[in-house]
Design an enzyme around this catalytic site. Structure first.
Site, short mmCIF file in Angstrom:
data_model
loop_
_atom_site.label_atom_id
_atom_site.label_comp_id
_atom_site.label_asym_id
_atom_site.label_seq_id
_atom_site.Cartn_x
_atom_site.Cartn_y
_atom_site.Cartn_z
N THR A 82 -0.20 -11.92 4.26
CA THR A 82 -1.03 -12.33 5.41
C THR A 82 -2.49 -11.93 5.17
O THR A 82 -3.41 -12.70 5.46
CB THR A 82 -0.50 -11.62 6.69
OG1 THR A 82 0.92 -11.70 6.71
CG2 THR A 82 -1.07 -12.23 7.94
N HIS A 141 6.42 -17.77 -1.64
CA HIS A 141 7.16 -16.59 -2.10
C HIS A 141 8.04 -16.96 -3.30
O HIS A 141 8.81 -16.15 -3.79
CB HIS A 141 8.08 -16.06 -0.99
CG HIS A 141 7.37 -15.36 0.14
ND1 HIS A 141 6.26 -14.59 -0.04
CD2 HIS A 141 7.66 -15.29 1.47
CE1 HIS A 141 5.88 -14.09 1.14
NE2 HIS A 141 6.71 -14.50 2.06
N SER A 171 8.55 -1.75 4.74
CA SER A 171 7.89 -2.78 5.56
C SER A 171 8.86 -3.92 5.89
O SER A 171 8.92 -4.38 7.04
CB SER A 171 6.66 -3.31 4.81
OG SER A 171 6.04 -4.32 5.54
N ARG A 298 1.49 -4.39 11.13
CA ARG A 298 2.11 -3.13 11.59
C ARG A 298 1.16 -1.99 11.28
O ARG A 298 0.10 -1.90 11.87
CB ARG A 298 3.50 -2.98 10.92
CG ARG A 298 4.41 -1.96 11.58
CD ARG A 298 5.76 -1.87 10.86
NE ARG A 298 5.65 -1.42 9.49
CZ ARG A 298 5.79 -0.16 9.07
NH1 ARG A 298 6.07 0.77 9.95
NH2 ARG A 298 5.65 0.16 7.79
#
Ligand SMILES: Nc1ncnc2c1ncn2[C@@H]1O[C@H](COP(=O)(O)OS(=O)(=O)O)[C@@H](OP(=O)(O)O)[C@H]1O
Length: 335
Positions: A82, A141, A171, A298
């Site tokens: 991201t 990915h 994560s 996060r």
């Protein structure tokens, strides 16, 4: 004329139907195992793919047509994808948008730089990508060996980001656990998730083969693959933003540097700035399945694994790194 158009449309529909059947048969013949988010992962071309994504991957492999100026951002999940999307989007589009009107203010980075396998080729569609402005920015990915040949043969460039496996496993556990909790589905333990990760059967795994694939090409062919590490970006975002800009053929000018243009991009794309934007607090993004935008932001720390992994887990992951990656010169900062 109208008759001809109808004929060609129905010919396409027949071909697509045929492709669909053939892909379904191919997938049914692959080794499968129970996965964490969705019930099954399939072993395809030596990597484990979520079964719901595999039709999109195969359609992409068969039908994507690369252009020389394309830029592909590649990563494993939870490695800084991201962030990389926000940074590269800002670098590439800086002559079109300033910080005050950047689309990042109103769109999640995943909507600005779409994944081939989740968004563009979702639902087995064959999108028309010809109208996109150049350079086209895409993300994936998918491991290097499974990228379409046209990406490898053309001049298009790949930027890969990887992250130390200790933080990545933590994560990804948080990400899927949060998703399960939001959907009021049963979660699973870190131990279970860790086992899947170490066995290499996590989505797009084995993680070591994923990293090594891009790593080796970046060494052999540095103008093709720029290999970045999350930890290095955290340590000095400016230096790596300059590398990115040079790699994509759009180096920062002295004037831009003196005017603080690089720092502005780094600040705009920081975890704090993106996390606090309304769009990322409340919106959702459809990556074949829907995710809350906020779930992509996060802690963003190097070394959060110390709060979660036991000494024996750390030993196990370190020995995988030592065995599979260190001999080839790939090392990680873990704190
Ligand atoms: N701007 C920015 N700067 C630094 N770090 C960031 C940023 N955006 C997201 N993150 C952190 O990256 C982790 C999510 O990984 P990905 O973006 O690769 O996830 S995904 O693959 O797109 O689902 C996840 O890491 P953890 O906090 O350790 O879970 C995010 O917090």
């Amino acid at each position: 004329m109208a008759h001809l158009q109808l004929c060609s449309q129905s010919a396409i529909a027949v071909t697509e139907e045929h492709d669909r059947k053939e892909i379904d048969e191919l997938i049914a013949s692959l080794p499968q195992r129970k996965g964490s988010v969705r019930p099954f992962q399939c072993l395809y071309q030596n990597f484990w793919f979520p079964i719901f994504v595999l039709p999109n991957v195969i359609t992409f492999q068969r039908h994507f047509e690369a252009k020389h100026k394309d830029i592909v951002l590649a990563s494993q999940p939870k490695s800084g994808t991201t962030w990389l999307k926000a940074l590269v989007f800002s670098v590439v589009n800086r002559s079109r948008f300033g910080i005050s009107d950047t689309p990042l203010l109103t769109s999640n980075p995943h909507d600005l730089v779409p994944f081939f396998e989740f968004q563009l080729y979702g639902s087995k569609l064959r999108p028309n990508l010809d109208g996109l402005g150049e350079p086209r920015l895409f993300a994936t990915h998918i491991p290097y060996p499974s990228l379409p040949e046209c990406i490898k043969r053309s001049d298009c460039r790949i930027i890969y980001i990887c992250r130390n496996p200790l933080d990545t496993v933590v994560s990804s556990w948080h990400f899927f656990l949060q998703k399960a909790q939001l959907e009021e589905q049963p979660g699973w333990s870190l131990e279970e998730h860790f086992e899947t990760y170490c066995q290499g059967t996590i989505s797009f795994g084995p993680f070591w083969d994923h990293m090594m694939g891009y790593w080796k090409v970046s060494l052999e062919w540095p103008s093709k693959v720029l290999f970045l590490k999350y930890e290095d970006l955290k340590e000095d975002t400016i230096v790596h933003l300059k590398r990115v800009a040079e790699f994509v053929g759009l180096p920062f000018t002295e004037e831009e540097e003196e005017a603080g243009g690089i720092e502005e991009i780094a600040k705009m794309c920081s975890l704090k700035t993106l996390k606090d934007l309304e769009v990322n607090k409340s919106g959702k993004v459809a990556l074949t399945i829907e995710f809350e935008n906020r779930s992509f932001f996060r802690k963003g720390e190097v070394g959060d694994w110390v709060n979660h992994l036991t000494p024996s887990m750390v030993d196990r992951l370190n020995s995988i790194i030592q065995e599979k990656m260190s001999p080839f010169g790939l090392e990680f900062k873990t704190c």
